[in-house]
Design an enzyme around this catalytic site. Structure first.
Site, mmCIF file in Angstrom:
data_model
loop_
_atom_site.group_PDB
_atom_site.id
_atom_site.type_symbol
_atom_site.label_atom_id
_atom_site.label_comp_id
_atom_site.label_asym_id
_atom_site.label_seq_id
_atom_site.Cartn_x
_atom_site.Cartn_y
_atom_site.Cartn_z
ATOM 1 N N ASP A 315 17.990 -10.755 -41.626
ATOM 2 C CA ASP A 315 17.502 -12.121 -41.452
ATOM 3 C C ASP A 315 17.208 -12.332 -39.970
ATOM 4 O OD1 ASP A 315 16.775 -14.760 -41.963
ATOM 5 O OD2 ASP A 315 18.430 -15.085 -43.347
ATOM 6 N N GLU A 521 18.959 -25.162 -44.007
ATOM 7 C CA GLU A 521 20.062 -24.293 -43.619
ATOM 8 C C GLU A 521 21.276 -25.084 -43.121
ATOM 9 O OE1 GLU A 521 18.904 -20.657 -41.619
ATOM 10 O OE2 GLU A 521 16.869 -20.833 -42.392
#
Length: 644
Positions: A315, A521
């Site tokens: 990521d 997020e």
């Protein structure tokens, strides 16, 4: 003598021709490169190209950088394998499909200017349609799609998304998320289809829409991309990101191996069976071990046990988080990530540091060249399967696929099927819905009634979404209502009406639209899960004075119990995207409600985490609930039932 001279001359000419032909054949033999021959097998091409590459070229292929630091020269000089757009990284606001193509083609020209002419691939987050791009079709977020229980719909959405992504010159997306969210306090809850692993497994059907379905006879589980109208997909985030303690993003998932493999792993196995090309590793940890450094789960299990042949991605900036303090020991972080089995690193900015560090580790035998070759083989394999060596540049022939009418109609269908009816009238009264299109006067109120950004949520235009109606094109719920009712019906919009206004206007009905702000997020993590103000005030000012339906726009269940007894009807609309007419279709009875709760709706946050099947299960609305318009509400005994 004359004849001898003539024969000698003929002999010389023949000899010269032989030498020329031999030289030509030799030159052809020297210039022939098996990896450039599309008639060769993919594996033969991979091995041929790998054998020609320097260490610097290999490390470049393992490097993925953000578009903001990419250029023709960077691509050429560092042999960069991939470029991507972070959540806020676009060419410029309102960039057209042509603008995206021109930018990406320029990066590709730099990649092709390298000695071996290895094309790069460009990636982007297209988690609910190509929503980062202006004027795209924005589909409901995954939590809404989970409410549809319709894998065929999800597959069609995948195909539409692939067309819109390809229209901007992009062949790779970081989707789908196959997380199983077990706590709605998690800021990525809306990226999860459900708390139920079986539903998440079923929704991996989107991979066939994105990548295409492998032909019959193909090796099951081998990566596949079915042509220039498809994209490479990415199952994420491996593994257990939806199970972190208290729903805190990027933190620790404390669960035994049986729980990890029974709840969080099955959707990855389904994704691999469907030919997914890449898997992205999670920021989170499992029982204290950072996933980006977890050799057991990446190399031993994913690569060796279940034989995944695609790319294992990091990521964005995630390897720096392997240490407790980000970037505290970058050399160790690179070593741990590569040794764990990661193939391509989303750097995203400091590519010089990553390349130099990995180069040092290999040249000093901390990392064996076999580990590098494994990574590069996988990257090249996917590039060949994507057809990039034959068609590295993008043309403008499909730019009109962006937000075409068929895709908008599909998104509207998805909105209709995702809405969940939780209450429809008070006991002893008739159902409130459907509302009459010929009502005399309807009030539309609330923070989310006329705000496209709120309606779409995060990962839309910007990483954290946007506020208002000007960042992209779509239909708000207010505009949808206006276009649905009879011309004789007066629609009055007031975001925050007071009681006097409501009582003095003789409204026949009210539609109140409330919910959460956009987020993404960790910034979406919440321990309270309350709607934004003045949502509660609007509800209290309207109910009692006029019959009202409350529509909740949110990425997860939020606190609603204090208002349920007072309001007449309640609809969970999740984050529906740009096609607000899908909401008005349902409120006014053009279609029957079919959506079912993809996750448990709690009474209060002190119950969390609480999921269907738990020994303690006392929800406000149970998993699987979804009324039809002829049913007002459920009895207490019915609410105790665990729904399928």
């Amino acid at each position: 003598m004359y004849h001898q001279k003539k024969l000698f001359h003929v002999w010389c000419m023949i000899h010269l021709m032989f030498i020329c032909n031999a030289s030509k054949s030799s030159a052809m033999a020297e210039t022939y490169m098996k990896y450039k021959d599309e008639h060769q097998s993919v594996e033969a091409r991979v091995q041929d190209l790998l054998s020609r590459m320097t260490l610097e070229e290999k490390i470049g292929q393992m490097t993925q950088i953000d578009r903001s630091v990419a250029s023709f020269d960077v691509m050429k000089n560092y042999f960069i394998g991939s470029v991507f757009s972070g959540g806020d990284s676009v060419p410029f606001p309102r960039a057209t499909a042509e603008d995206w193509i021109n930018m990406i083609n320029r990066f590709q020209e730099g990649a092709l200017a390298t000695p071996l002419e290895i094309p790069m691939f460009y990636g982007i987050d297209a988690v609910h349609g190509h929503a980062v791009v202006y004027n795209s079709t924005v589909f409901p977020h995954n939590i809404g799609l989970g409410a549809t229980r319709d894998p065929d719909l999800i597959r069609r959405i995948g195909a539409a998304t692939a067309l819109e992504v390809r229209a901007t010159g992009i062949p790779y997306i970081f989707a789908p998320s196959v997380a199983v969210c077990r706590d709605p306090r998690w800021g990525r809850c809306y990226e999860s289809y459900s708390e139920d692993p079986q539903i998440v497994q079923e929704m991996t059907e989107i991979i066939y829409g994105l990548q295409g379905e492998p032909p019959k006879g193909s090796q099951i589980g081998f990566p596949y991309v079915g042509g220039r109208d498809k994209v490479a997909a990415c199952a994420k985030h491996y593994v257990g990101d939806g199970g972190t303690t208290n729903g805190i993003d990027k933190s620790n998932t404390d669960i035994d191996a049986a729980g990890l493999f029974n709840i969080h792993m099955p959707a990855y196995l389904d994704s691999i069976r469907k030919g997914v090309t890449t898997i992205m590793v999670s920021y989170s940890s499992w029982n204290g071990k950072r996933m980006h450094a977890n050799h057991d789960l990446i190399t031993d299990y994913l690569k060796n046990t279940i034989q995944f042949k695609g790319i294992v991605m990091s990521d964005s900036g995630a390897i720096e988080m392997i240490t407790t303090l980000g970037h505290a020991n970058y050399t160790y972080s690179v070593l741990a990530a590569i040794q764990a089995g990661l193939d391509m690193i989303m750097v995203p900015f400091n590519y010089n540091e990553f390349i130099d560090t990995l180069n040092y580790l290999v040249k000093n035998n901390y990392i064996h060249i076999e580990r590098i070759d494994d990574a590069v083989e996988r990257i090249l394999r996917i590039k060949f399967l994507m057809g990039l060596f034959e068609n590295p540049m993008t043309e403008f022939s499909t730019v009109n696929e962006l937000r075409n009418q068929a895709h908008r109609d599909l998104a509207r269908e998805a909105v209709r099927k995702s809405l969940v009816l939780l209450k429809n009238g008070k006991k002893g009264n008739k159902p409130l819905l459907p509302l009459p299109k010929r009502a005399s006067k309807i009030l539309v109120a609330g923070t989310h009634a006329h705000n496209l950004g709120y309606q779409c949520g995060g990962w839309t235009i910007n990483w954290h979404g946007f506020v208002g109606n000007n960042a992209t094109i779509g239909t708000t719920i207010l505009d949808a209502v206006k276009s649905t009712v009879h011309p004789s019906t007066e629609v009055v919009y007031k975001e925050e009406p007071n009681k006097e206004f409501v009582e003095s206007n003789n409204f026949s009905h009210a539609i109140i639209v409330v919910g959460e702000l956009p987020y993404a997020e960790v910034d979406g993590d919440s321990q309270t899960l309350t709607m934004i103000e003045p949502g509660p005030t609007v509800i209290s000012n309207v109910y009692g004075a006029v019959k009202c339906v409350v529509v909740v726009i949110s990425g997860r269940p939020i606190v609603i119990e204090p208002y349920v007894a007072s309001i007449d009807a309640l609809v969970a609309a999740w984050l529906p995207g740009t096609e607000g007419k899908g909401v008005s279709d349902m409120l006014f009875g053009d279609y029957e409600f079919t959506g079912k709760l993809p996750r448990t709706w709690f009474r209060n946050v002190h119950q969390l985490p609480m999921n269907v099947g738990d020994s303690y299960y006392d929800p406000l609305y149970p998993f699987g609930l979804g009324l039809t318009i002829n049913k007002i509400c459920l009895s207490e005994s019915e609410l105790k039932v665990q729904y399928d």
